[in-house]
Design a protein around this motif. Sequence first.
Motif, PDB file in Angstrom:
ATOM      1  N   VAL A   1       4.949  -6.242  12.669  1.00 46.90           N
ATOM      2  CA  VAL A   1       5.015  -5.570  11.368  1.00 46.90           C
ATOM      3  C   VAL A   1       6.458  -5.198  11.047  1.00 46.90           C
ATOM      4  O   VAL A   1       7.198  -4.718  11.911  1.00 46.90           O
ATOM      5  CB  VAL A   1       4.145  -4.293  11.369  1.00 46.90           C
ATOM      6  CG1 VAL A   1       4.364  -3.481  10.097  1.00 46.90           C
ATOM      7  CG2 VAL A   1       2.664  -4.640  11.528  1.00 46.90           C
TER       8      VAL A   1
ATOM      9  N   ILE B   1      -3.881  -6.253  11.084  1.00 45.69           N
ATOM     10  CA  ILE B   1      -3.017  -6.445  12.254  1.00 45.69           C
ATOM     11  C   ILE B   1      -3.732  -7.274  13.316  1.00 45.69           C
ATOM     12  O   ILE B   1      -3.132  -8.156  13.952  1.00 45.69           O
ATOM     13  CB  ILE B   1      -2.564  -5.074  12.805  1.00 45.69           C
ATOM     14  CG1 ILE B   1      -1.619  -4.396  11.796  1.00 45.69           C
ATOM     15  CG2 ILE B   1      -1.876  -5.228  14.155  1.00 45.69           C
ATOM     16  CD1 ILE B   1      -1.418  -2.916  12.043  1.00 45.69           C
TER      17      ILE B   1
ATOM     18  N   ALA C   1       4.982  -5.028   5.188  1.00 45.42           N
ATOM     19  CA  ALA C   1       4.267  -3.926   4.553  1.00 45.42           C
ATOM     20  C   ALA C   1       5.172  -3.223   3.550  1.00 45.42           C
ATOM     21  O   ALA C   1       6.102  -2.510   3.927  1.00 45.42           O
ATOM     22  CB  ALA C   1       3.777  -2.936   5.611  1.00 45.42           C
TER      23      ALA C   1
ATOM     24  N   SER D   1       0.852  -1.197   0.000  1.00 47.18           N
ATOM     25  CA  SER D   1       0.000   0.000   0.000  1.00 47.18           C
ATOM     26  C   SER D   1       0.884   1.241   0.000  1.00 47.18           C
ATOM     27  O   SER D   1       1.761   1.366   0.868  1.00 47.18           O
ATOM     28  CB  SER D   1      -0.918   0.016   1.220  1.00 47.18           C
ATOM     29  OG  SER D   1      -1.652   1.232   1.287  1.00 47.18           O
TER      30      SER D   1
ATOM     31  N   ALA E   1       1.688   0.990   8.120  1.00 43.60           N
ATOM     32  CA  ALA E   1       1.353  -0.197   8.904  1.00 43.60           C
ATOM     33  C   ALA E   1       1.997  -0.165  10.287  1.00 43.60           C
ATOM     34  O   ALA E   1       1.351  -0.512  11.293  1.00 43.60           O
ATOM     35  CB  ALA E   1       1.789  -1.448   8.155  1.00 43.60           C
TER      36      ALA E   1
ATOM     37  N   GLU F   1       5.719  -0.413   1.383  1.00 40.71           N
ATOM     38  CA  GLU F   1       5.183   0.942   1.314  1.00 40.71           C
ATOM     39  C   GLU F   1       6.009   1.832   0.387  1.00 40.71           C
ATOM     40  O   GLU F   1       6.135   3.037   0.608  1.00 40.71           O
ATOM     41  CB  GLU F   1       5.122   1.527   2.733  1.00 40.71           C
ATOM     42  CG  GLU F   1       4.212   0.730   3.644  1.00 40.71           C
ATOM     43  CD  GLU F   1       4.142   1.227   5.079  1.00 40.71           C
ATOM     44  OE1 GLU F   1       3.200   0.834   5.785  1.00 40.71           O
ATOM     45  OE2 GLU F   1       5.041   1.987   5.496  1.00 40.71           O
TER      46      GLU F   1
ATOM     47  N   TYR G   1      -8.310  -0.760   7.353  1.00 38.50           N
ATOM     48  CA  TYR G   1      -7.774  -1.973   6.719  1.00 38.50           C
ATOM     49  C   TYR G   1      -6.572  -2.481   7.510  1.00 38.50           C
ATOM     50  O   TYR G   1      -6.466  -3.676   7.809  1.00 38.50           O
ATOM     51  CB  TYR G   1      -7.374  -1.688   5.270  1.00 38.50           C
ATOM     52  CG  TYR G   1      -6.834  -2.913   4.547  1.00 38.50           C
ATOM     53  CD1 TYR G   1      -7.690  -3.726   3.804  1.00 38.50           C
ATOM     54  CD2 TYR G   1      -5.488  -3.263   4.613  1.00 38.50           C
ATOM     55  CE1 TYR G   1      -7.215  -4.856   3.147  1.00 38.50           C
ATOM     56  CE2 TYR G   1      -5.001  -4.385   3.961  1.00 38.50           C
ATOM     57  CZ  TYR G   1      -5.861  -5.174   3.230  1.00 38.50           C
ATOM     58  OH  TYR G   1      -5.388  -6.298   2.592  1.00 38.50           O
ATOM     59  N   TRP G   2      -5.653  -1.567   7.843  1.00 38.09           N
ATOM     60  CA  TRP G   2      -4.456  -1.987   8.583  1.00 38.09           C
ATOM     61  C   TRP G   2      -4.848  -2.538   9.952  1.00 38.09           C
ATOM     62  O   TRP G   2      -4.304  -3.554  10.399  1.00 38.09           O
ATOM     63  CB  TRP G   2      -3.486  -0.833   8.738  1.00 38.09           C
ATOM     64  CG  TRP G   2      -2.663  -0.518   7.530  1.00 38.09           C
ATOM     65  CD1 TRP G   2      -2.535   0.697   6.910  1.00 38.09           C
ATOM     66  CD2 TRP G   2      -1.817  -1.409   6.791  1.00 38.09           C
ATOM     67  NE1 TRP G   2      -1.687   0.611   5.839  1.00 38.09           N
ATOM     68  CE2 TRP G   2      -1.236  -0.669   5.735  1.00 38.09           C
ATOM     69  CE3 TRP G   2      -1.513  -2.765   6.907  1.00 38.09           C
ATOM     70  CZ2 TRP G   2      -0.343  -1.241   4.821  1.00 38.09           C
ATOM     71  CZ3 TRP G   2      -0.633  -3.346   6.002  1.00 38.09           C
ATOM     72  CH2 TRP G   2      -0.062  -2.583   4.972  1.00 38.09           C
ATOM     73  N   ARG G   3      -5.767  -1.876  10.651  1.00 37.38           N
ATOM     74  CA  ARG G   3      -6.157  -2.361  11.976  1.00 37.38           C
ATOM     75  C   ARG G   3      -6.742  -3.769  11.890  1.00 37.38           C
ATOM     76  O   ARG G   3      -6.442  -4.636  12.725  1.00 37.38           O
ATOM     77  CB  ARG G   3      -7.166  -1.397  12.614  1.00 37.38           C
ATOM     78  CG  ARG G   3      -6.524  -0.180  13.265  1.00 37.38           C
ATOM     79  CD  ARG G   3      -7.519   0.591  14.126  1.00 37.38           C
ATOM     80  NE  ARG G   3      -8.470   1.318  13.300  1.00 37.38           N
ATOM     81  CZ  ARG G   3      -8.325   2.593  12.940  1.00 37.38           C
ATOM     82  NH1 ARG G   3      -7.264   3.282  13.345  1.00 37.38           N
ATOM     83  NH2 ARG G   3      -9.232   3.185  12.190  1.00 37.38           N
TER      84      ARG G   3
ATOM     85  N   ALA H   1      -4.471   1.197   1.434  1.00 33.69           N
ATOM     86  CA  ALA H   1      -5.005   0.583   2.650  1.00 33.69           C
ATOM     87  C   ALA H   1      -5.207   1.682   3.692  1.00 33.69           C
ATOM     88  O   ALA H   1      -4.240   2.319   4.120  1.00 33.69           O
ATOM     89  CB  ALA H   1      -4.043  -0.480   3.165  1.00 33.69           C
TER      90      ALA H   1
END
Length: 391
Positions: free
Chosen positions: A233, A191, A203, A173, A219, A205, A186-188, A182
């Motif tokens: 992460v 995770i 992630a 993302s 993230a 990025e 979405y990340w929450r 995201a």
Amino acid sequence: MVFPERFSDLPAATWPRLRALLDVPTQASETINMTIGEPRHAFPAFVGDILAANLSGFGKYPENYGTADLLGAIGGFLKRRYDLDVPNDCILALNGTREGLYNAAMALCREEKHGQPVILTPNPFYQVYAVAALSVGAEPVYVPATEDSGHLPDYHALPTDVLDRTAIAYACSPANPQGAVADADYWRALITLAEKHDFIIFADECYSEIYRDTPPPGALQIARAMGAHPERVVIFHSLSKRSNLPGLRSGFCAGGPQSMARLRSLRAFAGPPLPEPLQAVAAAAWADEDHVIANRALYQQKYEIADEVFGNIKGYRSPQAGFFLWLPVEDGEEAAVRLWQETGVRVLPGAYLSKDANGLNPGKHYIRVAMVAPEQEMQRGLTLIRSCLYG
């Protein structure tokens, strides 16, 4: 000679496959290459002076994990961008993120998790995700990232037994190729899923600094705010897109202390460090935001041009971020060949970034178009695509 069977499932290499597909004559007098995501905007003006001032650094072995100046500059970027306080020993300078995305699987993938471990990858995907999974003997599971899922993988839809075997999930993302972002929700959710099934999120990025109006959330930023496990992460960033320096081969990864200790240990044996003159350039690039703001403004103008050209095309999705268009077509290969033969525009069939799964290839009905050329050339290319494929 016998080669490991697991590599029989390697995805076909994108660029040789594309060259073979387009090895036919074109009637056009001009070629416009919109295949590869190689930024063509100007890189920062200070690069040459800093490189020249540090040439003596080529005469010694470089710092293995990154110089203090480079790690400090990366830490400063993470603080400005995400309000993250990341100590130097939780950052590793990379020769571009491809090295890190591959070696992180080598260093962090479990050898066993309820049997053969699983590595999740979005589909379409950056091919190193799949190659990394196969290299460590994991089972790659390709999860569609389609219009129905907002062009992001819905890992929650996977069976529980697959999630319980999952060791690593790759997530990109802003997404390559679709340009989807995201959001924090979405990340929450991802995770939380990783916490429940105890896997690590990688992630990717790399396109985080090219966006329309709102910076995409990170993230690691979300994981810290949630109080997630500190090793949950690992993030990966690059100067290739942010600073138009793909040839510098400079990026970084950051994460929890145990993950980064293992990655640094692998680097001591298997990863070539970035030469110190290049680290000096990278440090200056991570410390400067002015050139990033100017670069982002150029891409924002390109988004507007793309929307003007394709805005009324059925199925067109304006990218939220990144510099690719993911254009709907009947068949990506046929569209790419037709474009090349009739207009001289070269694009990438979406199927070359995807893998057949359950009898379907989520990229088959798309082409990827890189908006990296100077504005007039890019606009000319998009206009030719519109007239050739959409009438």
